[in-house]
Design a protein around this motif. Structure first.
Motif, PDB file in Angstrom:
ATOM      1  N   UNK A 182      93.902  75.395  44.282  1.00  0.00           N
ATOM      2  CA  UNK A 182      93.698  73.968  44.015  1.00  0.00           C
ATOM      3  C   UNK A 182      93.148  73.855  42.596  1.00  0.00           C
ATOM      4  N   UNK A 183      93.890  73.171  41.736  1.00  0.00           N
ATOM      5  CA  UNK A 183      93.483  73.054  40.330  1.00  0.00           C
ATOM      6  C   UNK A 183      92.539  71.881  40.082  1.00  0.00           C
ATOM      7  N   UNK A 184      92.403  70.983  41.089  1.00  0.00           N
ATOM      8  CA  UNK A 184      91.684  69.747  40.821  1.00  0.00           C
ATOM      9  C   UNK A 184      92.329  69.029  39.650  1.00  0.00           C
ATOM     10  N   UNK A 185      91.532  68.354  38.847  1.00  0.00           N
ATOM     11  CA  UNK A 185      92.074  67.596  37.714  1.00  0.00           C
ATOM     12  C   UNK A 185      92.206  68.426  36.448  1.00  0.00           C
ATOM     13  N   UNK A 186      92.126  69.744  36.598  1.00  0.00           N
ATOM     14  CA  UNK A 186      92.440  70.603  35.456  1.00  0.00           C
ATOM     15  C   UNK A 186      93.937  70.595  35.173  1.00  0.00           C
ATOM     16  N   UNK A 187      94.723  70.087  36.129  1.00  0.00           N
ATOM     17  CA  UNK A 187      96.149  69.895  35.905  1.00  0.00           C
ATOM     18  C   UNK A 187      96.587  68.547  36.452  1.00  0.00           C
ATOM     19  N   UNK A 188      97.146  67.728  35.562  1.00  0.00           N
ATOM     20  CA  UNK A 188      97.832  66.486  35.936  1.00  0.00           C
ATOM     21  C   UNK A 188      99.323  66.784  35.770  1.00  0.00           C
ATOM     22  N   UNK A 192      99.829  61.538  32.269  1.00  0.00           N
ATOM     23  CA  UNK A 192      98.786  61.548  31.248  1.00  0.00           C
ATOM     24  C   UNK A 192      97.411  61.649  31.904  1.00  0.00           C
ATOM     25  N   UNK A 193      96.555  62.547  31.421  1.00  0.00           N
ATOM     26  CA  UNK A 193      95.275  62.797  32.078  1.00  0.00           C
ATOM     27  C   UNK A 193      94.153  61.876  31.622  1.00  0.00           C
ATOM     28  N   UNK A 194      93.114  61.866  32.418  1.00  0.00           N
ATOM     29  CA  UNK A 194      91.839  61.271  32.044  1.00  0.00           C
ATOM     30  C   UNK A 194      90.990  62.400  31.472  1.00  0.00           C
ATOM     31  N   UNK A 195      90.464  62.193  30.279  1.00  0.00           N
ATOM     32  CA  UNK A 195      89.623  63.182  29.613  1.00  0.00           C
ATOM     33  C   UNK A 195      88.208  62.613  29.579  1.00  0.00           C
ATOM     34  N   UNK A 196      87.326  63.091  30.440  1.00  0.00           N
ATOM     35  CA  UNK A 196      86.015  62.478  30.625  1.00  0.00           C
ATOM     36  C   UNK A 196      84.988  63.091  29.663  1.00  0.00           C
ATOM     37  N   UNK A 197      85.002  62.592  28.440  1.00  0.00           N
ATOM     38  CA  UNK A 197      84.074  63.123  27.439  1.00  0.00           C
ATOM     39  C   UNK A 197      82.620  62.823  27.802  1.00  0.00           C
ATOM     40  N   UNK A 223     100.316  76.206  43.269  1.00  0.00           N
ATOM     41  CA  UNK A 223      99.229  75.411  42.710  1.00  0.00           C
ATOM     42  C   UNK A 223      99.250  74.011  43.307  1.00  0.00           C
ATOM     43  N   UNK A 224      98.078  73.538  43.687  1.00  0.00           N
ATOM     44  CA  UNK A 224      97.902  72.173  44.184  1.00  0.00           C
ATOM     45  C   UNK A 224      97.235  71.382  43.067  1.00  0.00           C
ATOM     46  N   UNK A 225      97.908  70.344  42.588  1.00  0.00           N
ATOM     47  CA  UNK A 225      97.408  69.567  41.453  1.00  0.00           C
ATOM     48  C   UNK A 225      96.588  68.372  41.916  1.00  0.00           C
ATOM     49  N   UNK A 226      95.587  68.032  41.099  1.00  0.00           N
ATOM     50  CA  UNK A 226      94.748  66.885  41.442  1.00  0.00           C
ATOM     51  C   UNK A 226      95.531  65.594  41.481  1.00  0.00           C
ATOM     52  N   UNK A 227      96.486  65.444  40.543  1.00  0.00           N
ATOM     53  CA  UNK A 227      97.306  64.230  40.459  1.00  0.00           C
ATOM     54  C   UNK A 227      98.682  64.612  39.917  1.00  0.00           C
ATOM     55  N   UNK A 228      99.665  63.782  40.231  1.00  0.00           N
ATOM     56  CA  UNK A 228     101.016  63.973  39.706  1.00  0.00           C
ATOM     57  C   UNK A 228     101.651  62.604  39.522  1.00  0.00           C
ATOM     58  N   UNK A 229     102.503  62.481  38.499  1.00  0.00           N
ATOM     59  CA  UNK A 229     103.186  61.204  38.306  1.00  0.00           C
ATOM     60  C   UNK A 229     104.083  60.903  39.497  1.00  0.00           C
ATOM     61  N   UNK A 230     104.813  61.906  39.964  1.00  0.00           N
ATOM     62  CA  UNK A 230     105.601  61.790  41.178  1.00  0.00           C
ATOM     63  C   UNK A 230     104.730  62.256  42.339  1.00  0.00           C
ATOM     64  N   UNK A 231     104.363  61.368  43.259  1.00  0.00           N
ATOM     65  CA  UNK A 231     103.433  61.745  44.338  1.00  0.00           C
ATOM     66  C   UNK A 231     103.951  62.859  45.239  1.00  0.00           C
TER      67      UNK A 231
END
Length: 299
Positions: A182-188, A192-197, A223-231
């Motif tokens: 599980x990559x969490x949000x390390x991979x979108x 386009x990702x959210x970059x939480x500075x 790999x399980x991604x946190x988010x994907x454009x195609x659900x």
């Protein structure tokens, strides 16, 4: 019945059937808006609203990675109870964001331990304090700095922290026997990702983090991604990681070149595409560009 009346009657009947079918589908989705899908080795994924959840069922107990929001996590728990009467031994957060940890509270009294990177815990506490939502949190009681590992049944679960990326507290969670990460949000995936500075994100470091992941896990890893454009594409392989990493690299290079060319912040924030990037989609490119601009020293 003449031919015209037959056609009209048949059309009306078919139209009614189509409408009924749509209504039936809508009712099904309304009653069950979430999806559970088995992958392999007792590991599956749950999607509804928020970051993708992974779950493990074994003869000895269960484990869950991420929790979405309270309502969604209750749906997951109900489904897990149908699969097994064994206890939920572990809830692991890939990072602190509410769409990944907001549902932790639903596991209160059910889960034996909640696990996360030490920075993830700090970020969750800081965010809850700012939002005055401490009473709606179930904080991790087990934290780690670099790696952590525990067995659930015959499965061995290992967390890897490779440095700052999406935040300063994101981890990869590896089901070693099933070889699923599980990559969490390390991979979108293609989004386009959210970059939480505000929580320590760093794009340059993120690129290096993904290099470490590509070197650590093998070509058979799912790999399980946190988010994907195609659900439907919330799982994938190393190539999907490389596509995302390539976007981050091209983003930094292009924004730096625009800054060196004397472009103003206003001009840079109007950019709608990164040269050479063709697979990323969604409406979050401005967030990426602003984060890159700030990381590169822009004010």
């Amino acid at each position: 019945m003449n031919r015209r009346n037959f056609i009209q009657t048949t059309s009306l009947t078919l139209g009614t059937l189509v409408l009924s079918g749509k209504e039936l589908l809508a009712n099904i989705l309304a009653e069950n808006p979430y999806k559970m899908r088995d992958l392999r080795g007792g590991v599956g994924v749950f999607t509804e609203r928020g970051g993708t959840i992974a779950y493990l069922t074994t003869k000895k107990g269960m484990a869950v990675v991420d929790s979405q929001f309270p309502e969604q996590s209750k749906h997951l728990i109900d489904e897990l109870k149908k699969l097994s009467e064994k206890p939920i031994q572990l809830l692991i957060n890939t990072h602190h964001h509410g769409d990944h940890s907001g549902g932790n509270i639903s596991f209160k009294g059910l889960v034996q331990h909640v696990v996360a990177h030490e920075n993830s815990l700090k970020n969750q506490q800081i965010t809850a304090q700012k939002q005055k939502s401490e009473d709606k949190q179930l904080y991790p009681d087990v934290t780690f700095s670099d790696t952590w590992k525990q067995k659930v049944g015959k499965e061995s679960i290992k967390a890897h922290y490779f440095g700052a990326g999406h935040t300063n507290g994101d981890s990869f969670i590896h089901f070693e026997h099933a070889n699923i990460v599980h990559t969490g949000d390390l991979v979108f995936n293609r989004r386009y990702p959210f970059v939480d500075r505000s929580a320590g994100a760093n794009i340059k470091s993120w690129i290096a983090v993904l290099d470490k992941a590509l070197a650590t896990f093998d070509n058979e890893t799912i790999f399980v991604f946190g988010h994907a454009f195609d659900p439907e594409k919330i799982t994938g392989n190393k190539n999907d990681i490389r596509v995302f990493q390539d976007y981050l690299s091209k983003l930094l290079i292009f924004i730096e070149s625009e800054m060196k060319a004397g472009k103003t912040k206003e001009e840079i924030l109007k950019i709608v595409a990164i040269p050479g990037v063709t697979e990323m989609k969604g409406d979050g490119i401005v967030r990426s560009i602003q984060s890159a601009y700030e990381e590169l020293g822009g004010m």
